[in-house]
Design a protein around this motif. Structure first.
Motif, PDB file in Angstrom:
ATOM      1  N   ASN A  55       0.866  -1.175   0.000  1.00  0.00           N
ATOM      2  CA  ASN A  55       0.000   0.000   0.000  1.00  0.00           C
ATOM      3  C   ASN A  55       0.901   1.222   0.000  1.00  0.00           C
ATOM      4  O   ASN A  55       1.635   1.449   0.943  1.00  0.00           O
ATOM      5  N   TYR A  56       0.865   1.989  -1.072  1.00  0.00           N
ATOM      6  CA  TYR A  56       1.682   3.213  -1.144  1.00  0.00           C
ATOM      7  C   TYR A  56       0.779   4.433  -1.262  1.00  0.00           C
ATOM      8  O   TYR A  56       1.066   5.382  -1.962  1.00  0.00           O
ATOM      9  N   GLY A  57      -0.342   4.377  -0.557  1.00  0.00           N
ATOM     10  CA  GLY A  57      -1.366   5.412  -0.658  1.00  0.00           C
ATOM     11  C   GLY A  57      -2.542   4.879  -1.448  1.00  0.00           C
ATOM     12  O   GLY A  57      -3.644   5.395  -1.388  1.00  0.00           O
ATOM     13  N   ALA A  58      -2.308   3.823  -2.176  1.00  0.00           N
ATOM     14  CA  ALA A  58      -3.323   3.048  -2.884  1.00  0.00           C
ATOM     15  C   ALA A  58      -2.895   1.594  -2.743  1.00  0.00           C
ATOM     16  O   ALA A  58      -1.705   1.290  -2.709  1.00  0.00           O
ATOM     17  N   GLU A  59      -3.852   0.720  -2.630  1.00  0.00           N
ATOM     18  CA  GLU A  59      -3.557  -0.710  -2.497  1.00  0.00           C
ATOM     19  C   GLU A  59      -3.258  -1.302  -3.863  1.00  0.00           C
ATOM     20  O   GLU A  59      -4.092  -1.228  -4.765  1.00  0.00           O
ATOM     21  N   VAL A  60      -2.093  -1.902  -4.028  1.00  0.00           N
ATOM     22  CA  VAL A  60      -1.771  -2.588  -5.282  1.00  0.00           C
ATOM     23  C   VAL A  60      -2.802  -3.687  -5.527  1.00  0.00           C
ATOM     24  O   VAL A  60      -3.309  -3.842  -6.642  1.00  0.00           O
ATOM     25  N   ARG A  61      -3.134  -4.428  -4.481  1.00  0.00           N
ATOM     26  CA  ARG A  61      -4.126  -5.512  -4.595  1.00  0.00           C
ATOM     27  C   ARG A  61      -5.458  -4.981  -5.146  1.00  0.00           C
ATOM     28  O   ARG A  61      -6.062  -5.565  -6.036  1.00  0.00           O
ATOM     29  N   GLN A  62      -5.908  -3.852  -4.620  1.00  0.00           N
ATOM     30  CA  GLN A  62      -7.176  -3.282  -5.060  1.00  0.00           C
ATOM     31  C   GLN A  62      -7.101  -2.838  -6.524  1.00  0.00           C
ATOM     32  O   GLN A  62      -8.028  -3.057  -7.296  1.00  0.00           O
ATOM     33  N   GLY A  63      -5.994  -2.205  -6.899  1.00  0.00           N
ATOM     34  CA  GLY A  63      -5.826  -1.777  -8.285  1.00  0.00           C
ATOM     35  C   GLY A  63      -5.884  -2.934  -9.261  1.00  0.00           C
ATOM     36  O   GLY A  63      -6.435  -2.811 -10.359  1.00  0.00           O
ATOM     37  N   ILE A  64      -5.345  -4.067  -8.852  1.00  0.00           N
ATOM     38  CA  ILE A  64      -5.381  -5.257  -9.705  1.00  0.00           C
ATOM     39  C   ILE A  64      -6.800  -5.796  -9.798  1.00  0.00           C
ATOM     40  O   ILE A  64      -7.322  -6.045 -10.885  1.00  0.00           O
ATOM     41  N   THR A  65      -7.457  -5.974  -8.654  1.00  0.00           N
ATOM     42  CA  THR A  65      -8.774  -6.604  -8.668  1.00  0.00           C
ATOM     43  C   THR A  65      -9.861  -5.712  -9.272  1.00  0.00           C
ATOM     44  O   THR A  65     -10.842  -6.225  -9.800  1.00  0.00           O
ATOM     45  N   LEU A  66      -9.675  -4.388  -9.246  1.00  0.00           N
ATOM     46  CA  LEU A  66     -10.649  -3.506  -9.903  1.00  0.00           C
ATOM     47  C   LEU A  66     -10.748  -3.784 -11.398  1.00  0.00           C
ATOM     48  O   LEU A  66     -11.787  -3.564 -12.018  1.00  0.00           O
ATOM     49  N   SER A  67      -9.678  -4.282 -11.988  1.00  0.00           N
ATOM     50  CA  SER A  67      -9.674  -4.594 -13.424  1.00  0.00           C
ATOM     51  C   SER A  67     -10.446  -5.869 -13.725  1.00  0.00           C
ATOM     52  O   SER A  67     -10.764  -6.147 -14.881  1.00  0.00           O
ATOM     53  N   GLY A  68     -10.709  -6.666 -12.697  1.00  0.00           N
ATOM     54  CA  GLY A  68     -11.334  -7.972 -12.881  1.00  0.00           C
ATOM     55  C   GLY A  68     -10.318  -9.103 -12.830  1.00  0.00           C
ATOM     56  O   GLY A  68     -10.677 -10.275 -12.901  1.00  0.00           O
ATOM     57  N   ALA A  69      -9.058  -8.765 -12.693  1.00  0.00           N
ATOM     58  CA  ALA A  69      -7.997  -9.770 -12.671  1.00  0.00           C
ATOM     59  C   ALA A  69      -7.948 -10.506 -11.339  1.00  0.00           C
ATOM     60  O   ALA A  69      -8.417 -10.010 -10.315  1.00  0.00           O
ATOM     61  N   LYS A  70      -7.361 -11.673 -11.377  1.00  0.00           N
ATOM     62  CA  LYS A  70      -7.089 -12.477 -10.184  1.00  0.00           C
ATOM     63  C   LYS A  70      -5.599 -12.371  -9.887  1.00  0.00           C
ATOM     64  O   LYS A  70      -4.773 -12.329 -10.798  1.00  0.00           O
ATOM     65  N   ILE A  71      -5.265 -12.347  -8.631  1.00  0.00           N
ATOM     66  CA  ILE A  71      -3.865 -12.229  -8.216  1.00  0.00           C
ATOM     67  C   ILE A  71      -3.254 -13.611  -8.066  1.00  0.00           C
ATOM     68  O   ILE A  71      -3.821 -14.484  -7.411  1.00  0.00           O
ATOM     69  N   LEU A  72      -2.108 -13.786  -8.678  1.00  0.00           N
ATOM     70  CA  LEU A  72      -1.302 -14.993  -8.517  1.00  0.00           C
ATOM     71  C   LEU A  72      -0.004 -14.536  -7.867  1.00  0.00           C
ATOM     72  O   LEU A  72       0.884 -14.017  -8.551  1.00  0.00           O
ATOM     73  N   SER A  73       0.064 -14.634  -6.542  1.00  0.00           N
ATOM     74  CA  SER A  73       1.267 -14.171  -5.857  1.00  0.00           C
ATOM     75  C   SER A  73       2.263 -15.316  -5.747  1.00  0.00           C
ATOM     76  O   SER A  73       1.878 -16.476  -5.609  1.00  0.00           O
ATOM     77  N   CYS A  74       3.523 -14.967  -5.837  1.00  0.00           N
ATOM     78  CA  CYS A  74       4.560 -15.983  -5.682  1.00  0.00           C
ATOM     79  C   CYS A  74       5.499 -15.555  -4.573  1.00  0.00           C
ATOM     80  O   CYS A  74       5.592 -14.377  -4.236  1.00  0.00           O
ATOM     81  N   GLY A  75       6.159 -16.534  -3.983  1.00  0.00           N
ATOM     82  CA  GLY A  75       7.034 -16.262  -2.860  1.00  0.00           C
ATOM     83  C   GLY A  75       6.295 -16.388  -1.549  1.00  0.00           C
ATOM     84  O   GLY A  75       5.154 -16.863  -1.502  1.00  0.00           O
TER      85      GLY A  75
END
Length: 178
Positions: A55-75
């Motif tokens: 989160n840098y003032g906006a959530e990266v996770r939220q920005g991704i999911t707003l597009s309709g995309a699913k997150i595939l996190s690694c590590g």
């Protein structure tokens, strides 16, 4: 000077993150574009290192999911290895729309795969890349090392009004514009 093939301006860097991911899923197919955020029957996963979901003032996770995309996190919570990244790329290749790398001091404590290695591995698996470099000022460096699209903040970089600058390969920027 960007040293990229093309660029487009968005309302903000955070909006540019969502729009660039949406464009990677829908391409230039207007039917798919108008269907968003419904990503049924589209490659709809965004590969990202777990520590880059910040989160840098906006959530990266939220920005991704707003597009309709699913997150595939690694590590894991505190690191990602080249082996973990390559396993995610090879195992999920048919579902990955793009891979994202976040350049931010908010990720500095995370032991991430270095950006040039990240981009190199994604190229090996033919996965387009987005570099979120909203906080950076040396724009051309990201294209020298192979980013397909890079996101910059006009507000942070130039002290201008809030806007995002999305630059990169022409075929991707045209799709973002759509």
């Amino acid at each position: 000077h960007l040293n990229s093939e093309a660029a487009v301006i968005t309302a903000s860097a955070a909006a540019g993150l969502t729009e660039s991911i949406a464009s990677m899923m829908a391409g230039n197919d207007l039917k798919k574009i108008f269907k968003l955020p419904n990503t049924n029957k589209m490659k709809n996963k965004v590969l990202i290192q777990k520590g880059h979901l910040t989160n840098y003032g906006a959530e990266v996770r939220q920005g991704i999911t707003l597009s309709g995309a699913k997150i595939l996190s690694c590590g894991v919570n505190n690191s990602c290895s080249i082996e973990q990244l390559e396993k995610s790329l090879s195992k999920n290749n048919k579902d990955i729309a793009c891979a994202m790398y976040v350049v931010s001091h908010h990720c500095s404590d995370y032991n991430a795969v270095e950006i040039s290695k990240f981009l190199e591995l994604c190229k090996k698996y033919k996965i387009p890349t987005i570099v979120d470099a909203a906080s950076e000022e040396y724009m051309e460096e990201f294209f020298k090392i192979g980013a397909d699209v890079a996101i910059f903040s006009a507000h942070k970089f130039m002290g201008s009004l809030t806007a995002g600058i999305l630059a990169g390969k022409k075929k991707y920027i045209k799709n973002i514009y759509l």
